[in-house]
Enzyme design. Structure first.
Site, PDB file in Angstrom:
ATOM      1  N   GLU A  62       8.557 -71.084 -18.129  1.00 19.31           N
ATOM      2  CA  GLU A  62       8.930 -69.775 -18.444  1.00 19.31           C
ATOM      3  C   GLU A  62       9.113 -68.784 -17.201  1.00 19.31           C
ATOM      4  O   GLU A  62       9.973 -68.188 -17.053  1.00 19.31           O
ATOM      5  CB  GLU A  62       8.135 -69.222 -19.596  1.00 19.31           C
ATOM      6  CG  GLU A  62       8.199 -69.712 -20.830  1.00 19.31           C
ATOM      7  CD  GLU A  62       7.704 -71.257 -21.009  1.00 19.31           C
ATOM      8  OE1 GLU A  62       7.820 -71.840 -22.090  1.00 19.31           O
ATOM      9  OE2 GLU A  62       6.718 -71.377 -20.150  1.00 19.31           O
ATOM     10  N   PRO A 276       4.101 -85.642 -13.292  1.00 21.21           N
ATOM     11  CA  PRO A 276       3.703 -85.330 -14.685  1.00 21.21           C
ATOM     12  C   PRO A 276       3.736 -83.829 -14.690  1.00 21.21           C
ATOM     13  O   PRO A 276       3.464 -83.160 -13.784  1.00 21.21           O
ATOM     14  CB  PRO A 276       2.143 -85.826 -14.595  1.00 21.21           C
ATOM     15  CG  PRO A 276       2.284 -86.890 -13.509  1.00 21.21           C
ATOM     16  CD  PRO A 276       3.230 -86.642 -12.656  1.00 21.21           C
ATOM     17  N   ARG A 277       4.024 -83.448 -15.839  1.00 22.82           N
ATOM     18  CA  ARG A 277       4.046 -81.934 -16.520  1.00 22.82           C
ATOM     19  C   ARG A 277       2.817 -81.394 -16.037  1.00 22.82           C
ATOM     20  O   ARG A 277       2.808 -80.104 -15.627  1.00 22.82           O
ATOM     21  CB  ARG A 277       4.477 -81.899 -17.791  1.00 22.82           C
ATOM     22  CG  ARG A 277       4.545 -80.382 -18.346  1.00 22.82           C
ATOM     23  CD  ARG A 277       5.778 -79.767 -17.852  1.00 22.82           C
ATOM     24  NE  ARG A 277       5.917 -78.308 -18.601  1.00 22.82           N
ATOM     25  CZ  ARG A 277       6.995 -77.553 -18.150  1.00 22.82           C
ATOM     26  NH1 ARG A 277       7.891 -77.854 -17.384  1.00 22.82           N
ATOM     27  NH2 ARG A 277       6.910 -76.452 -18.782  1.00 22.82           N
ATOM     28  N   GLY A 318       3.948 -76.343  -7.867  1.00 22.68           N
ATOM     29  CA  GLY A 318       4.864 -75.812  -7.239  1.00 22.68           C
ATOM     30  C   GLY A 318       5.865 -76.606  -6.347  1.00 22.68           C
ATOM     31  O   GLY A 318       6.746 -75.746  -5.486  1.00 22.68           O
ATOM     32  N   GLU A 319       5.898 -77.898  -6.281  1.00 21.08           N
ATOM     33  CA  GLU A 319       6.975 -78.517  -5.613  1.00 21.08           C
ATOM     34  C   GLU A 319       8.065 -79.443  -6.299  1.00 21.08           C
ATOM     35  O   GLU A 319       8.460 -80.170  -5.666  1.00 21.08           O
ATOM     36  CB  GLU A 319       5.992 -79.394  -4.536  1.00 21.08           C
ATOM     37  CG  GLU A 319       5.185 -79.022  -3.424  1.00 21.08           C
ATOM     38  CD  GLU A 319       4.842 -79.905  -2.523  1.00 21.08           C
ATOM     39  OE1 GLU A 319       4.996 -79.696  -1.289  1.00 21.08           O
ATOM     40  OE2 GLU A 319       4.008 -80.816  -3.060  1.00 21.08           O
ATOM     41  N   ASN A 343      13.327 -78.372 -18.510  1.00 23.13           N
ATOM     42  CA  ASN A 343      14.492 -77.562 -17.799  1.00 23.13           C
ATOM     43  C   ASN A 343      15.195 -78.365 -17.222  1.00 23.13           C
ATOM     44  O   ASN A 343      14.993 -79.122 -16.019  1.00 23.13           O
ATOM     45  CB  ASN A 343      13.895 -76.483 -16.870  1.00 23.13           C
ATOM     46  CG  ASN A 343      15.161 -75.649 -16.447  1.00 23.13           C
ATOM     47  OD1 ASN A 343      16.228 -75.887 -16.652  1.00 23.13           O
ATOM     48  ND2 ASN A 343      14.513 -74.583 -15.610  1.00 23.13           N
ATOM     49  N   LEU A 345      18.376 -77.577 -16.049  1.00 21.86           N
ATOM     50  CA  LEU A 345      19.164 -76.788 -15.138  1.00 21.86           C
ATOM     51  C   LEU A 345      18.553 -76.968 -13.734  1.00 21.86           C
ATOM     52  O   LEU A 345      19.548 -76.894 -12.732  1.00 21.86           O
ATOM     53  CB  LEU A 345      19.329 -75.296 -15.553  1.00 21.86           C
ATOM     54  CG  LEU A 345      19.924 -75.374 -17.031  1.00 21.86           C
ATOM     55  CD1 LEU A 345      19.940 -73.754 -17.349  1.00 21.86           C
ATOM     56  CD2 LEU A 345      21.368 -75.736 -17.161  1.00 21.86           C
ATOM     57  N   GLU A 346      17.456 -77.054 -13.572  1.00 21.72           N
ATOM     58  CA  GLU A 346      17.077 -76.922 -12.087  1.00 21.72           C
ATOM     59  C   GLU A 346      17.315 -78.299 -11.357  1.00 21.72           C
ATOM     60  O   GLU A 346      18.160 -77.909 -10.121  1.00 21.72           O
ATOM     61  CB  GLU A 346      15.368 -77.199 -11.967  1.00 21.72           C
ATOM     62  CG  GLU A 346      14.761 -76.664 -10.885  1.00 21.72           C
ATOM     63  CD  GLU A 346      13.334 -76.553 -10.818  1.00 21.72           C
ATOM     64  OE1 GLU A 346      12.575 -76.329  -9.630  1.00 21.72           O
ATOM     65  OE2 GLU A 346      12.475 -76.849 -11.857  1.00 21.72           O
TER      66      GLU A 346
END
Length: 430
Positions: A62, A276-277, A318-319, A343, A345-346
């Site tokens: 988000e 991994p998430r 963050g990568e 996501n 779209l990224e």
């Protein structure tokens, strides 16, 4: 307001009964630099100056989607500061990354705290301390006591990028009196689609306060930095085929490693970047790779990718964009297992062909433009995933064409941000 208080009072009573379980769940989301008492609306520390806008995002995905909104608010309202809240530790880390990317003047107007648990007293303390001029909830973050505290203290509330999947809608229908009570305190809702607007209205949100604005997830920030860093990584590894599996979830990595094993039969030098998430699973996934005998390098430990490396574990925060850009084809996780997907779209905005499992409920609306131009391929097993990967690796020219079509599809669906600012502007002008 002619809405019964009983649903919210019953909800609050249930929260108190379940509080031991709730506190245990939150305990593991602790970040050492934050006081745990923030979960009770206390120890918020020094806040950026007023006037102040408060924006709440649940977690990492988000916050990424909200980044253009955050930066737009800082640009359009230079006299306002912005307080971000999240529920998770990974969300906190993403917020700090976002803040550090801003210039010094913007950093002074931007801060992050943890959202308090939705107990009545904690909600009231939080709103009384923060004193926002506007509260913005991202997607489906509808906390009844926090919304009630905003209403009591005359803080206007907006829901942006309003999303309500069919599965979530059916679940909320069983709580319709509570949801109607909460949504009655929303001053403006910017829905992602007509279907989302219809579901919110069916739960009690006024149609007069609802605008269909489109999805903010198409409002991708510049990808130049991620592209440059990712392509630099790929260049270091030579001409070997590289594919990326990002935001993977429990039970999914084993399937992806199975697909990679099949791909290696056709492309023996292929490299899988596995991301991994959730960071609490990094060691677990590393152990799985080692147990299965894979030649593994871990990014967090700065282990080099050699010719023998078969799996590169992206166990940093963050990568994800950089690692997506380091591959020729991207699989987006949470979709081979029934978790709704992440996501898509990224990687599409980076010009990469996108693969996903069939479980994409959370992104069904934004998937349609990509499916329409062939930039998203759905697979349902390790075998079909390996076949799809091989088809792109066999034909790099096709992969580039498909990737470009996906990037153009993302660009063509922008516009939700401007429409969102129109709705927010009306509330701030009060």
């Amino acid at each position: 307001m002619a809405v019964s208080a009983w649903p919210r009072l019953a909800y609050s009573a249930a929260l108190y009964v379940l509080s031991p379980l709730i506190v245990w769940r939150i305990w593991r989301e602790q970040v050492l630099t934050y006081s745990r008492l923030q979960r009770l609306g206390m120890h918020l520390g020094a806040l950026p100056p007023r006037p102040r806008i408060w924006l709440h995002c649940a977690s990492v995905g988000e916050l990424r989607a909200a980044r253009p909104l955050i930066e737009g608010l800082l640009d359009r309202y230079p006299t306002h500061s912005l307080l971000l809240t999240t529920m998770t530790a990974t969300g906190a880390a993403q917020a700090h990354t976002l803040i550090s990317d801003q210039n010094a003047a913007s950093q002074a107007r931007l801060a992050h705290r943890f959202l308090p648990l939705d107990f009545p007293g904690a909600a009231k303390r939080f709103i009384r301390t923060v004193q926002p001029d506007l509260a913005i909830m991202f997607e489906t973050e509808l906390w009844p006591n926090l919304l009630h505290a905003c209403y009591q203290q005359q803080v206007p509330v907006a829901v942006v990028n309003g999303r309500l999947s069919l599965r979530a809608f059916k679940r909320y229908q069983t709580l319709r009196p509570l949801m109607a009570s909460a949504l009655a305190k929303v001053d403006w809702l910017g829905a992602k689609s007509p279907e989302d607007a219809e579901r919110f209205n069916a739960l009690g949100c006024s149609a007069a306060k609802t605008t269909i604005v489109g999805s903010l997830k198409f409002e991708m920030p510049s990808q130049d930095k991620a592209l440059n860093e990712g392509e630099h990584l790929h260049h270091q590894w030579g001409a070997r085929p590289v594919w990326v599996a990002g935001s993977t979830r429990e039970g999914e990595e084993a399937l992806l490693l199975n697909a990679h094993r099949q791909l290696l039969q056709r492309y023996p030098s292929a490299l899988l970047i596995l991301v991994p998430r959730h960071p609490q699973r990094f060691d677990e996934v590393a152990k799985l790779c080692q147990t299965e005998g894979w030649q593994l390098s871990r990014r967090s430990q700065q282990q080099p990718v050699t010719a023998q490396t078969q799996v590169y574990l992206g166990d940093t925060l963050g990568e994800l964009g950089t690692l997506y850009a380091a591959g020729s084809v991207v699989y987006v996780g949470g979709s081979l297992v029934p978790l709704g997907g992440h996501n898509i779209l990224e990687p599409a905005a980076l010009g990469r062909p996108v693969l996903s499992g069939p479980y994409i409920d959370n992104f069904a609306d934004v998937a349609e433009p990509l499916l329409g131009v062939g930039a998203l391929t759905l697979v349902d097993s390790p075998e079909t995933l390996a076949d799809a990967l091989a088809s792109y690796l066999d034909d790099p020219k096709l992969a580039n064409q498909i990737g470009s079509a996906g990037r153009e599809a993302v660009d063509s669906h922008k516009g939700a941000l401007e429409r969102t600012f129109v709705g927010l502007g009306r509330l701030l002008s009060r």
